[in-house]
Motif scaffolding. Structure first.
Motif, PDB file in Angstrom:
ATOM      1  N   PRO A   1      76.694 -10.462  16.085  1.00  0.00           N
ATOM      2  CA  PRO A   1      77.332  -9.255  15.899  1.00  0.00           C
ATOM      3  C   PRO A   1      78.500  -9.251  15.786  1.00  0.00           C
ATOM      4  N   ASP A   2      79.292  -7.914  15.252  1.00  0.00           N
ATOM      5  CA  ASP A   2      80.800  -8.008  15.215  1.00  0.00           C
ATOM      6  C   ASP A   2      81.474  -8.139  16.314  1.00  0.00           C
ATOM      7  N   PRO A   3      82.025  -9.253  16.431  1.00  0.00           N
ATOM      8  CA  PRO A   3      82.949  -9.485  17.890  1.00  0.00           C
ATOM      9  C   PRO A   3      83.925  -8.350  18.131  1.00  0.00           C
ATOM     10  N   ARG A   4      84.318  -7.539  17.136  1.00  0.00           N
ATOM     11  CA  ARG A   4      85.236  -6.443  17.623  1.00  0.00           C
ATOM     12  C   ARG A   4      84.726  -5.091  17.546  1.00  0.00           C
ATOM     13  N   GLN A   5      83.157  -5.201  17.450  1.00  0.00           N
ATOM     14  CA  GLN A   5      82.443  -4.035  17.452  1.00  0.00           C
ATOM     15  C   GLN A   5      83.035  -2.726  16.830  1.00  0.00           C
ATOM     16  N   ARG A   6      83.529  -2.960  15.450  1.00  0.00           N
ATOM     17  CA  ARG A   6      84.377  -1.795  14.726  1.00  0.00           C
ATOM     18  C   ARG A   6      83.759  -0.463  14.915  1.00  0.00           C
ATOM     19  N   GLN A   7      82.358  -0.593  14.257  1.00  0.00           N
ATOM     20  CA  GLN A   7      81.545   0.588  13.776  1.00  0.00           C
ATOM     21  C   GLN A   7      81.159   1.266  14.931  1.00  0.00           C
ATOM     22  N   LEU A   8      81.008   0.607  16.248  1.00  0.00           N
ATOM     23  CA  LEU A   8      80.777   1.565  17.541  1.00  0.00           C
ATOM     24  C   LEU A   8      82.061   2.078  18.251  1.00  0.00           C
ATOM     25  N   LYS A   9      83.164   1.035  17.640  1.00  0.00           N
ATOM     26  CA  LYS A   9      84.333   1.653  18.295  1.00  0.00           C
ATOM     27  C   LYS A   9      84.697   3.004  17.707  1.00  0.00           C
TER      28      LYS A   9
ATOM     29  N   ALA B   1      98.565  -3.230  23.975  1.00  0.00           N
ATOM     30  CA  ALA B   1      98.978  -4.462  24.403  1.00  0.00           C
ATOM     31  C   ALA B   1      98.072  -4.836  25.624  1.00  0.00           C
ATOM     32  N   ILE B   2      97.781  -3.885  26.487  1.00  0.00           N
ATOM     33  CA  ILE B   2      96.811  -4.420  27.365  1.00  0.00           C
ATOM     34  C   ILE B   2      95.236  -4.910  26.625  1.00  0.00           C
ATOM     35  N   ILE B   3      95.002  -4.110  25.635  1.00  0.00           N
ATOM     36  CA  ILE B   3      93.415  -4.281  25.077  1.00  0.00           C
ATOM     37  C   ILE B   3      93.558  -5.718  24.199  1.00  0.00           C
ATOM     38  N   ASP B   4      94.788  -5.878  23.636  1.00  0.00           N
ATOM     39  CA  ASP B   4      94.883  -7.178  23.076  1.00  0.00           C
ATOM     40  C   ASP B   4      94.883  -8.492  23.857  1.00  0.00           C
ATOM     41  N   VAL B   5      95.229  -8.401  25.010  1.00  0.00           N
ATOM     42  CA  VAL B   5      95.139  -9.387  25.860  1.00  0.00           C
ATOM     43  C   VAL B   5      93.737  -9.479  26.571  1.00  0.00           C
ATOM     44  N   LEU B   6      93.033  -8.479  26.744  1.00  0.00           N
ATOM     45  CA  LEU B   6      91.478  -8.764  27.098  1.00  0.00           C
ATOM     46  C   LEU B   6      90.756  -9.136  25.969  1.00  0.00           C
ATOM     47  N   ASN B   7      90.819  -8.744  24.764  1.00  0.00           N
ATOM     48  CA  ASN B   7      90.348  -9.209  23.598  1.00  0.00           C
ATOM     49  C   ASN B   7      90.463 -10.854  23.440  1.00  0.00           C
ATOM     50  N   ARG B   8      91.624 -11.280  23.783  1.00  0.00           N
ATOM     51  CA  ARG B   8      91.765 -12.681  23.704  1.00  0.00           C
ATOM     52  C   ARG B   8      90.915 -13.238  24.464  1.00  0.00           C
ATOM     53  N   ILE B   9      90.530 -12.912  25.739  1.00  0.00           N
ATOM     54  CA  ILE B   9      89.982 -13.621  26.764  1.00  0.00           C
ATOM     55  C   ILE B   9      88.614 -13.289  26.913  1.00  0.00           C
ATOM     56  N   LYS B  10      88.101 -12.263  26.199  1.00  0.00           N
ATOM     57  CA  LYS B  10      86.558 -11.949  26.315  1.00  0.00           C
ATOM     58  C   LYS B  10      85.934 -13.090  25.594  1.00  0.00           C
ATOM     59  N   ALA B  11      84.733 -13.208  25.819  1.00  0.00           N
ATOM     60  CA  ALA B  11      83.653 -13.996  25.224  1.00  0.00           C
ATOM     61  C   ALA B  11      83.512 -13.300  23.647  1.00  0.00           C
ATOM     62  N   PRO B  12      83.537 -14.336  22.759  1.00  0.00           N
ATOM     63  CA  PRO B  12      83.688 -13.393  21.310  1.00  0.00           C
ATOM     64  C   PRO B  12      82.444 -12.495  21.036  1.00  0.00           C
ATOM     65  N   TYR B  13      81.288 -12.922  21.277  1.00  0.00           N
ATOM     66  CA  TYR B  13      80.180 -12.048  21.272  1.00  0.00           C
ATOM     67  C   TYR B  13      79.869 -11.254  22.388  1.00  0.00           C
ATOM     68  N   ASN B  14      80.305 -10.757  23.083  1.00  0.00           N
ATOM     69  CA  ASN B  14      80.184 -10.145  24.362  1.00  0.00           C
ATOM     70  C   ASN B  14      79.239  -9.031  24.332  1.00  0.00           C
ATOM     71  N   VAL B  15      79.154  -8.189  23.166  1.00  0.00           N
ATOM     72  CA  VAL B  15      78.256  -7.091  23.089  1.00  0.00           C
ATOM     73  C   VAL B  15      77.403  -7.287  22.023  1.00  0.00           C
ATOM     74  N   ASN B  16      75.915  -7.421  22.470  1.00  0.00           N
ATOM     75  CA  ASN B  16      75.121  -7.840  21.465  1.00  0.00           C
ATOM     76  C   ASN B  16      74.610  -6.932  20.442  1.00  0.00           C
ATOM     77  N   GLU B  17      73.992  -7.131  19.486  1.00  0.00           N
ATOM     78  CA  GLU B  17      73.591  -6.245  18.172  1.00  0.00           C
ATOM     79  C   GLU B  17      72.715  -5.117  18.519  1.00  0.00           C
TER      80      GLU B  17
END
Ligand code: PLP
Length: 348
Positions: free
Chosen positions: A53-61, A227-243
């Protein structure tokens, strides 16, 4: 007096300096439509879910951004709010060194996550009216206090927290104030999302598990400064939300008509249940609720809980939680389920 907000002072040093894993889908972010994708060791055969899946979930966001009026850069998605809350601990709290503040009676996961992360949990009881007590909270805070969890509407008490009190905490606390808004759709009270631009230390957490009716797909939403979202994005598992979750969430969120319909159903059922529960003789109090559940005080919570189980109804026994002696928490069900519950309560 509050100092200027300094995110780097709050973050764990290892997180400040982290170089995140860069997944295949992070490195190539162009259109995947006409490309031959040989970069991620996926299976080339179309099973419907053979691609990551998209690691940044752009469409859902994009969909969430449109619904909530918050930019995509201020949104992080997780495998339920529970993952989002865990990421906050891992970003801000150095195990064995930092602490967090929670306000019981409240959602039990804050304490569990603090334990898992070896972070001291400093509990400051709510007042008798279930509101945060600022003097007690300030006494509990020291310079290792990183997170303050406020649940509004609160689980299990059902009330929202006074806005003036929260504003005071946001101004005085130099750590992160996490507003857990799992039940926000059930109240007329404003979401703290409206104040994201005013407080750099504000994090708002919502979920699709309650009013949106999608507990099974596990989608939690975190809103905060870029700034906070950026940090959390760096530590989350890449594909943490599935397709499958992404697809189902987009579908569900777009159906605003059905969402509103179910919401009004729950609200009107709740009102009726409040009245009917009030008439049951062993129910001493039905607390006001801005959520999809009612907290009631009975004569003997353990006895009534067991009797309900025997009759086939499972409620949540909150006896044993501070300020919740002899209380049961009852989720609003379908009209038929609620009717059955009242019938059963009348016979026991
Ligand atoms: C139900 C609930 C959640 C939801 O957690 P998910 O992991 O998103 O299902 C979060 N916070 C509170 C206070 C809740 O009651």
């Amino acid at each position: 007096m509050s100092k200027a907000f300094d995110l780097n002072r709050l973050l764990r040093p290892s997180i400040s300096n982290l170089k995140p894993y860069s997944s295949a889908r992070d490195e190539y972010t162009g259109s995947v439509n006409d490309m031959i994708l040989l970069d991620a060791n996926e299976s080339p055969f179309d099973t419907g879910v053979n691609r990551y899946p998209d690691p940044r979930q752009r469409q859902l966001k994009e969909v969430i951004s449109g619904l909530k009026g918050v930019s995509r850069g201020n949104i992080l998605l997780g495998n339920g709010s529970d993952e989002v809350l865990d990421l906050l601990f891992r970003a801000f709290c150095e195990p064995g060194v930092d602490n967090c503040i929670t306000l019981p009676p409240t959602y039990g996961m804050y304490k569990v996550l603090a334990g898992i992360n070896n972070v001291e949990n400093r509990e400051v009881l709510l007042s008798n009216g279930f509101q945060p007590e600022v003097p007690g909270i300030e006494k509990a805070i020291d310079d290792r206090s990183k997170l303050l969890f406020v649940c509004s509407p609160n689980n299990p008490t059902g009330n929202t927290m006074d806005a003036g009190t929260i504003r005071t905490l946001l101004k005085r606390f130099e750590g992160i104030v996490v507003m857990d808004e799992a039940y926000i759709d059930f109240t007329e009270t404003n979401s703290w999302l409206n104040e994201l631009g005013d407080f750099e230390n504000l994090v708002v957490v919502q979920t699709l598990s309650k009013a949106h009716g999608m507990a099974g797909i596990r989608l939690g939403i975190c809103y905060a400064s870029a700034a906070i979202i950026d940090v959390l994005n760096r530590i989350k598992a890449p594909y943490n939300v599935n397709e499958l979750t992404i697809a189902r969430a987009i579908e569900g969120l777009r159906d605003t008509g059905y969402f509103q319909e179910r919401l009004s159903m729950i609200n009107s059922e709740k009102k009726q249940m409040q009245e009917k529960l009030d008439e049951i003789e062993f129910i001493e109090e039905v607390f006001p609720s801005e959520a999809n559940f009612l907290l009631i005080r009975v004569d003997d919570a353990n006895l009534r809980y067991d009797q309900l189980i025997e009759k086939g109804v499972v409620v949540r026994n909150r006896h044993g939680q501070p300020l919740c002696e002899n209380t049961l928490r009852i989720t609003i069900g379908t009209p038929e389920e609620n009717y059955r519950l009242i019938q059963i309560l009348q016979t026991i």
